[in-house]
Design a protein around this motif. Structure first.
Motif, PDB file in Angstrom:
ATOM      1  N   ARG A 110       0.825  -1.205   0.000  1.00 12.74           N
ATOM      2  CA  ARG A 110       0.000   0.000   0.000  1.00 12.74           C
ATOM      3  C   ARG A 110       0.856   1.251   0.000  1.00 12.74           C
ATOM      4  NH1 ARG A 110      -2.136   1.220   5.480  1.00 12.74           N
ATOM      5  NH2 ARG A 110      -0.372   0.937   6.824  1.00 12.74           N
ATOM      6  N   TYR A 111       0.240   2.326  -0.449  1.00  8.23           N
ATOM      7  CA  TYR A 111       0.900   3.623  -0.497  1.00  8.23           C
ATOM      8  C   TYR A 111      -0.050   4.639   0.115  1.00  8.23           C
ATOM      9  CZ  TYR A 111       3.160   7.799  -2.304  1.00  8.23           C
ATOM     10  OH  TYR A 111       3.774   9.011  -2.405  1.00  8.23           O
ATOM     11  N   LEU A 112       0.408   5.362   1.146  1.00 11.71           N
ATOM     12  CA  LEU A 112      -0.421   6.313   1.868  1.00 11.71           C
ATOM     13  C   LEU A 112      -0.031   7.744   1.526  1.00 11.71           C
ATOM     14  CD1 LEU A 112      -0.124   4.625   5.348  1.00 11.71           C
ATOM     15  CD2 LEU A 112      -2.044   4.440   3.793  1.00 11.71           C
ATOM     16  N   VAL A 113      -1.028   8.581   1.255  1.00 10.27           N
ATOM     17  CA  VAL A 113      -0.820  10.010   1.052  1.00 10.27           C
ATOM     18  C   VAL A 113      -1.966  10.717   1.753  1.00 10.27           C
ATOM     19  CG1 VAL A 113      -0.652  11.894  -0.601  1.00 10.27           C
ATOM     20  CG2 VAL A 113       0.281   9.668  -1.177  1.00 10.27           C
ATOM     21  N   GLN A 114      -1.657  11.445   2.805  1.00 14.63           N
ATOM     22  CA  GLN A 114      -2.645  12.132   3.631  1.00 14.63           C
ATOM     23  C   GLN A 114      -3.736  11.150   4.035  1.00 14.63           C
ATOM     24  OE1 GLN A 114      -3.632  15.676   1.469  1.00 14.63           O
ATOM     25  NE2 GLN A 114      -1.696  16.645   1.979  1.00 14.63           N
ATOM     26  N   GLN A 115      -4.985  11.363   3.611  1.00 16.12           N
ATOM     27  CA  GLN A 115      -6.067  10.469   4.018  1.00 16.12           C
ATOM     28  C   GLN A 115      -6.353   9.372   3.003  1.00 16.12           C
ATOM     29  OE1 GLN A 115      -7.560  14.169   4.262  1.00 16.12           O
ATOM     30  NE2 GLN A 115      -8.728  13.900   6.143  1.00 16.12           N
ATOM     31  N   ALA A 116      -5.623   9.327   1.901  1.00 15.90           N
ATOM     32  CA  ALA A 116      -5.871   8.339   0.853  1.00 15.90           C
ATOM     33  C   ALA A 116      -4.867   7.191   0.943  1.00 15.90           C
ATOM     34  CB  ALA A 116      -5.768   8.994  -0.517  1.00 15.90           C
ATOM     35  N   GLU A 117      -5.339   6.015   0.583  1.00 19.16           N
ATOM     36  CA  GLU A 117      -4.493   4.823   0.526  1.00 19.16           C
ATOM     37  C   GLU A 117      -4.764   4.132  -0.805  1.00 19.16           C
ATOM     38  OE1 GLU A 117      -3.800   0.756   3.098  1.00 19.16           O
ATOM     39  OE2 GLU A 117      -5.799   1.632   3.041  1.00 19.16           O
ATOM     40  N   LEU A 118      -3.721   3.906  -1.588  1.00 18.70           N
ATOM     41  CA  LEU A 118      -3.799   3.114  -2.809  1.00 18.70           C
ATOM     42  C   LEU A 118      -3.149   1.777  -2.505  1.00 18.70           C
ATOM     43  CD1 LEU A 118      -2.663   5.830  -5.360  1.00 18.70           C
ATOM     44  CD2 LEU A 118      -5.003   5.161  -4.788  1.00 18.70           C
ATOM     45  N   PHE A 119      -3.753   0.676  -2.974  1.00 16.28           N
ATOM     46  CA  PHE A 119      -3.216  -0.629  -2.605  1.00 16.28           C
ATOM     47  C   PHE A 119      -3.442  -1.664  -3.696  1.00 16.28           C
ATOM     48  CE2 PHE A 119      -7.561  -0.566  -0.989  1.00 16.28           C
ATOM     49  CZ  PHE A 119      -8.049  -1.800  -1.393  1.00 16.28           C
ATOM     50  N   ALA A 120      -2.724  -2.758  -3.529  1.00 17.45           N
ATOM     51  CA  ALA A 120      -2.919  -3.963  -4.343  1.00 17.45           C
ATOM     52  C   ALA A 120      -3.121  -5.119  -3.371  1.00 17.45           C
ATOM     53  CB  ALA A 120      -1.702  -4.215  -5.227  1.00 17.45           C
ATOM     54  N   ARG A 121      -3.743  -6.177  -3.840  1.00 16.11           N
ATOM     55  CA  ARG A 121      -3.863  -7.402  -3.048  1.00 16.11           C
ATOM     56  C   ARG A 121      -3.324  -8.549  -3.885  1.00 16.11           C
ATOM     57  NH1 ARG A 121      -9.243  -5.710  -1.080  1.00 16.11           N
ATOM     58  NH2 ARG A 121      -8.895  -5.115   1.071  1.00 16.11           N
ATOM     59  N   LEU A 122      -2.479  -9.347  -3.284  1.00 15.52           N
ATOM     60  CA  LEU A 122      -1.895 -10.502  -3.957  1.00 15.52           C
ATOM     61  C   LEU A 122      -1.974 -11.677  -3.006  1.00 15.52           C
ATOM     62  CD1 LEU A 122       1.339  -8.654  -5.082  1.00 15.52           C
ATOM     63  CD2 LEU A 122      -0.635  -9.135  -6.527  1.00 15.52           C
ATOM     64  N   GLY A 123      -2.471 -12.814  -3.478  1.00 17.38           N
ATOM     65  CA  GLY A 123      -2.529 -13.964  -2.587  1.00 17.38           C
ATOM     66  C   GLY A 123      -3.277 -15.134  -3.162  1.00 17.38           C
TER      67      GLY A 123
END
Length: 187
Positions: free
Chosen positions: A106-119
Motif C-alpha cells: 500500500r501507499y499512503l498520502v494524507q487520508q488516501a491509501e492506494l493498494f494492491a492485493r496478492l494472494g
C-alpha cells in the motif's frame, strides 16, 4: 561549521514532520472491513452477476504492507435466460463461499491509501439450470492465485471507506471477479 550542522539537522526534522503530516496515523495495526461485492461469474458458457458480503481482517505489520484474511458468502443469486443447443433454459448463478489470504502492498498520502492485493483464494460457485436439466447443477470449487487493486479514504484515524476490484479465480472453466464497496475500522 556548527551553523551548517544545525541547519542540516533542522532541515531533516522539518522533512520528517512534513512526511508525518502526509500520512494519517491509524489507531491500531489491526483492522476489519465489511463490504458489499458485485460479482461476475463466467461459467456454463455464459456469465451471471450475483452478489456477496465480504469481510476482511487485517494486520498492518509494516507501514507499506499488511496481511489479510478474507471471508465472503453469497447474498443474492442471478438468473439468466440462455439457449443451449437451441433449447432455451434459465441459468442460476450463486456464490456459495470464498475465503483467502493476501499480502497488501500500500501507499499512503494524507487520508488516501492506494493498494494492491496478492494472494490465494478458494471459491465455491454454482451454475445450474432452473427449469430443466440442460446444465447440471454442481458446485465448482477452485483454489487459485488472486489479485486486485483498490483505494481507501480515511475520515479519521479509525474509520475509512474503500472501493476495490479483485480477480478471485480463473480456473476450471469458470472465472470469478468482484467489485467491492466497503467500510473499514481500526481498533
Amino acid at each position: 561549521m556548527k551553523r551548517l550542522t544545525l541547519a542540516a539537522a533542522a532541515a531533516l526534522v522539518a522533512m520528517g514532520s512534513a512526511h508525518a503530516q502526509m500520512m494519517m496515523p491509524s489507531a491500531s495495526q489491526v483492522y476489519g472491513e465489511l463490504g458489499y461485492t458485485w460479482l461476475k461469474i463466467d461459467a456454463a458458457g455464459t456469465s451471471g452477476r450475483p452478489s456477496a458480503i465480504r469481510g476482511i481482517l487485517g494486520w498492518e505489520f509494516h507501514p507499506m504492507f499488511a496481511g489479510e484474511f478474507m471471508l465472503a458468502g453469497g447474498v443474492n443469486d442471478d438468473n439468466k435466460g440462455v439457449s443451449v443447443n437451441g433449447v432455451p433454459t434459465n441459468v442460476e448463478f450463486e456464490l456459495k463461499n470464498m475465503y483467502g489470504l493476501f499480502l497488501k502492498p500500500r501507499y499512503l498520502v494524507q487520508q488516501a491509501e492506494l493498494f494492491a492485493r496478492l494472494g490465494y483464494a478458494h471459491t465455491k460457485v454454482r451454475a445450474a439450470s432452473t427449469n430443466n436439466n440442460l446444465i447440471q447443477g454442481q458446485d465448482q470449487s477452485d483454489n487459485d492465485f488472486a489479485w486486485g487493486i483498490g483505494a481507501n479514504y480515511r475520515f479519521n484515524p479509525r474509520m475509512y471507506v474503500g472501493l476495490d476490484w479483485m480477480r478471485y479465480s480463473n480456473q476450471s472453466g469458470h472465472k470469478v471477479d468482484g467489485l467491492t464497496l466497503g467500510f473499514g475500522y481500526h481498533w
